[in-house]
Design a protein around this motif. Structure first.
Motif, PDB file in Angstrom:
ATOM      1  N   TRP A  33     -16.729   8.664  62.689  1.00 32.87           N
ATOM      2  CA  TRP A  33     -15.655   7.915  63.338  1.00 32.87           C
ATOM      3  C   TRP A  33     -15.460   8.354  64.773  1.00 32.87           C
ATOM      4  CZ3 TRP A  33     -14.340   3.411  62.093  1.00 32.87           C
ATOM      5  CH2 TRP A  33     -14.271   3.005  60.776  1.00 32.87           C
ATOM      6  N   ALA A  34     -15.618   9.637  65.050  1.00 31.95           N
ATOM      7  CA  ALA A  34     -15.487  10.129  66.425  1.00 31.95           C
ATOM      8  C   ALA A  34     -16.553   9.507  67.319  1.00 31.95           C
ATOM      9  CB  ALA A  34     -15.575  11.644  66.454  1.00 31.95           C
ATOM     10  N   CYS A  35     -17.765   9.391  66.822  1.00 27.48           N
ATOM     11  CA  CYS A  35     -18.845   8.763  67.604  1.00 27.48           C
ATOM     12  C   CYS A  35     -18.574   7.287  67.838  1.00 27.48           C
ATOM     13  CB  CYS A  35     -20.181   8.936  66.893  1.00 27.48           C
ATOM     14  SG  CYS A  35     -20.777  10.626  66.864  1.00 27.48           S
ATOM     15  N   ILE A  36     -18.135   6.594  66.799  1.00 26.96           N
ATOM     16  CA  ILE A  36     -17.837   5.158  66.936  1.00 26.96           C
ATOM     17  C   ILE A  36     -16.700   4.951  67.926  1.00 26.96           C
ATOM     18  CG2 ILE A  36     -16.908   3.141  65.715  1.00 26.96           C
ATOM     19  CD1 ILE A  36     -18.484   4.188  63.234  1.00 26.96           C
ATOM     20  N   HIS A  37     -15.641   5.717  67.812  1.00 25.87           N
ATOM     21  CA  HIS A  37     -14.513   5.566  68.728  1.00 25.87           C
ATOM     22  C   HIS A  37     -14.890   6.003  70.135  1.00 25.87           C
ATOM     23  CE1 HIS A  37     -11.844   5.767  64.952  1.00 25.87           C
ATOM     24  NE2 HIS A  37     -12.088   4.518  65.282  1.00 25.87           N
ATOM     25  N   GLY A  38     -15.794   6.965  70.268  1.00 26.11           N
ATOM     26  CA  GLY A  38     -16.282   7.366  71.579  1.00 26.11           C
ATOM     27  C   GLY A  38     -17.030   6.245  72.267  1.00 26.11           C
ATOM     28  N   LEU A  39     -17.763   5.442  71.500  1.00 28.94           N
ATOM     29  CA  LEU A  39     -18.475   4.292  72.079  1.00 28.94           C
ATOM     30  C   LEU A  39     -17.501   3.234  72.594  1.00 28.94           C
ATOM     31  CD1 LEU A  39     -21.394   3.845  69.537  1.00 28.94           C
ATOM     32  CD2 LEU A  39     -21.534   4.716  71.874  1.00 28.94           C
ATOM     33  N   PHE A  40     -16.402   3.047  71.886  1.00 24.19           N
ATOM     34  CA  PHE A  40     -15.411   2.063  72.307  1.00 24.19           C
ATOM     35  C   PHE A  40     -14.420   2.625  73.317  1.00 24.19           C
ATOM     36  CE2 PHE A  40     -16.638   0.270  68.132  1.00 24.19           C
ATOM     37  CZ  PHE A  40     -17.107  -0.948  68.600  1.00 24.19           C
ATOM     38  N   SER A  41     -14.413   3.896  73.504  1.00 23.83           N
ATOM     39  CA  SER A  41     -13.599   4.697  74.423  1.00 23.83           C
ATOM     40  C   SER A  41     -12.228   4.117  74.743  1.00 23.83           C
ATOM     41  CB  SER A  41     -14.377   5.047  75.678  1.00 23.83           C
ATOM     42  OG  SER A  41     -14.663   3.922  76.450  1.00 23.83           O
ATOM     43  N   TRP A  42     -12.046   3.487  75.888  1.00 21.95           N
ATOM     44  CA  TRP A  42     -10.708   3.069  76.323  1.00 21.95           C
ATOM     45  C   TRP A  42     -10.084   2.032  75.400  1.00 21.95           C
ATOM     46  CZ3 TRP A  42      -7.766   5.932  78.975  1.00 21.95           C
ATOM     47  CH2 TRP A  42      -8.276   6.779  79.937  1.00 21.95           C
ATOM     48  N   LEU A  43     -10.882   1.202  74.757  1.00 19.83           N
ATOM     49  CA  LEU A  43     -10.313   0.236  73.805  1.00 19.83           C
ATOM     50  C   LEU A  43      -9.608   0.966  72.659  1.00 19.83           C
ATOM     51  CD1 LEU A  43     -13.194  -2.379  73.588  1.00 19.83           C
ATOM     52  CD2 LEU A  43     -11.021  -2.586  74.812  1.00 19.83           C
ATOM     53  N   TYR A  44     -10.239   2.032  72.166  1.00 16.69           N
ATOM     54  CA  TYR A  44      -9.620   2.796  71.091  1.00 16.69           C
ATOM     55  C   TYR A  44      -8.386   3.553  71.581  1.00 16.69           C
ATOM     56  CZ  TYR A  44      -8.840   6.043  67.291  1.00 16.69           C
ATOM     57  OH  TYR A  44      -8.251   6.755  66.293  1.00 16.69           O
ATOM     58  N   VAL A  45      -8.443   4.091  72.775  1.00 14.42           N
ATOM     59  CA  VAL A  45      -7.294   4.825  73.322  1.00 14.42           C
ATOM     60  C   VAL A  45      -6.100   3.886  73.473  1.00 14.42           C
ATOM     61  CG1 VAL A  45      -6.429   6.071  75.339  1.00 14.42           C
ATOM     62  CG2 VAL A  45      -8.731   6.542  74.478  1.00 14.42           C
ATOM     63  N   ILE A  46      -6.329   2.685  73.980  1.00 16.52           N
ATOM     64  CA  ILE A  46      -5.247   1.700  74.134  1.00 16.52           C
ATOM     65  C   ILE A  46      -4.723   1.271  72.768  1.00 16.52           C
ATOM     66  CG2 ILE A  46      -4.727  -0.642  74.918  1.00 16.52           C
ATOM     67  CD1 ILE A  46      -6.727  -0.082  77.245  1.00 16.52           C
ATOM     68  N   TYR A  47      -5.630   1.031  71.823  1.00 18.46           N
ATOM     69  CA  TYR A  47      -5.219   0.669  70.469  1.00 18.46           C
ATOM     70  C   TYR A  47      -4.344   1.760  69.858  1.00 18.46           C
ATOM     71  CZ  TYR A  47      -5.547   0.225  65.406  1.00 18.46           C
ATOM     72  OH  TYR A  47      -5.245   0.157  64.076  1.00 18.46           O
ATOM     73  N   TYR A  48      -4.777   3.017  70.015  1.00 13.32           N
ATOM     74  CA  TYR A  48      -3.996   4.144  69.479  1.00 13.32           C
ATOM     75  C   TYR A  48      -2.617   4.205  70.110  1.00 13.32           C
ATOM     76  CZ  TYR A  48      -2.624   8.918  68.377  1.00 13.32           C
ATOM     77  OH  TYR A  48      -1.921  10.010  67.961  1.00 13.32           O
ATOM     78  N   ALA A  49      -2.554   4.000  71.413  1.00 15.74           N
ATOM     79  CA  ALA A  49      -1.267   4.062  72.110  1.00 15.74           C
ATOM     80  C   ALA A  49      -0.326   2.942  71.674  1.00 15.74           C
ATOM     81  CB  ALA A  49      -1.491   3.988  73.620  1.00 15.74           C
ATOM     82  N   LEU A  50      -0.868   1.782  71.409  1.00 15.72           N
ATOM     83  CA  LEU A  50      -0.031   0.650  70.992  1.00 15.72           C
ATOM     84  C   LEU A  50       0.423   0.748  69.549  1.00 15.72           C
ATOM     85  CD1 LEU A  50      -1.938  -2.319  72.697  1.00 15.72           C
ATOM     86  CD2 LEU A  50       0.232  -1.274  73.403  1.00 15.72           C
ATOM     87  N   THR A  51      -0.350   1.405  68.700  1.00 13.73           N
ATOM     88  CA  THR A  51      -0.006   1.458  67.287  1.00 13.73           C
ATOM     89  C   THR A  51       0.774   2.703  66.911  1.00 13.73           C
ATOM     90  OG1 THR A  51      -2.137   2.471  66.723  1.00 13.73           O
ATOM     91  CG2 THR A  51      -1.968   0.056  66.608  1.00 13.73           C
ATOM     92  N   ARG A  52       0.962   3.629  67.808  1.00 14.31           N
ATOM     93  CA  ARG A  52       1.719   4.843  67.497  1.00 14.31           C
ATOM     94  C   ARG A  52       3.106   4.771  68.021  1.00 14.31           C
ATOM     95  NH1 ARG A  52      -0.581   7.130  63.317  1.00 14.31           N
ATOM     96  NH2 ARG A  52      -2.713   6.651  63.519  1.00 14.31           N
TER      97      ARG A  52
END
Length: 52
Positions: A33-52
């Protein structure tokens, strides 16, 4: 000096990728999961920020 900076930035990991990997690891404790989220980088960071 400019050539050294360009080559370092283009071949290194980006801040967004590092942040996404760190967030993913702290939540899931999974390298996959860390590798997959690393590939999506900023998309995952924004998603995390919006869902927390």
């Amino acid at each position: 000096m400019k050539n050294n900076t360009k080559s370092t930035v283009s071949s290194g990991i980006t801040f967004g990728s590092a942040l996404a990997i760190a967030i993913s690891w702290s939540l899931h404790k999974s390298i996959l999961w860390a590798c997959i989220h690393g590939l999506f980088s900023w998309l995952y960071v924004i998603y995390y920020a919006l869902t927390r």
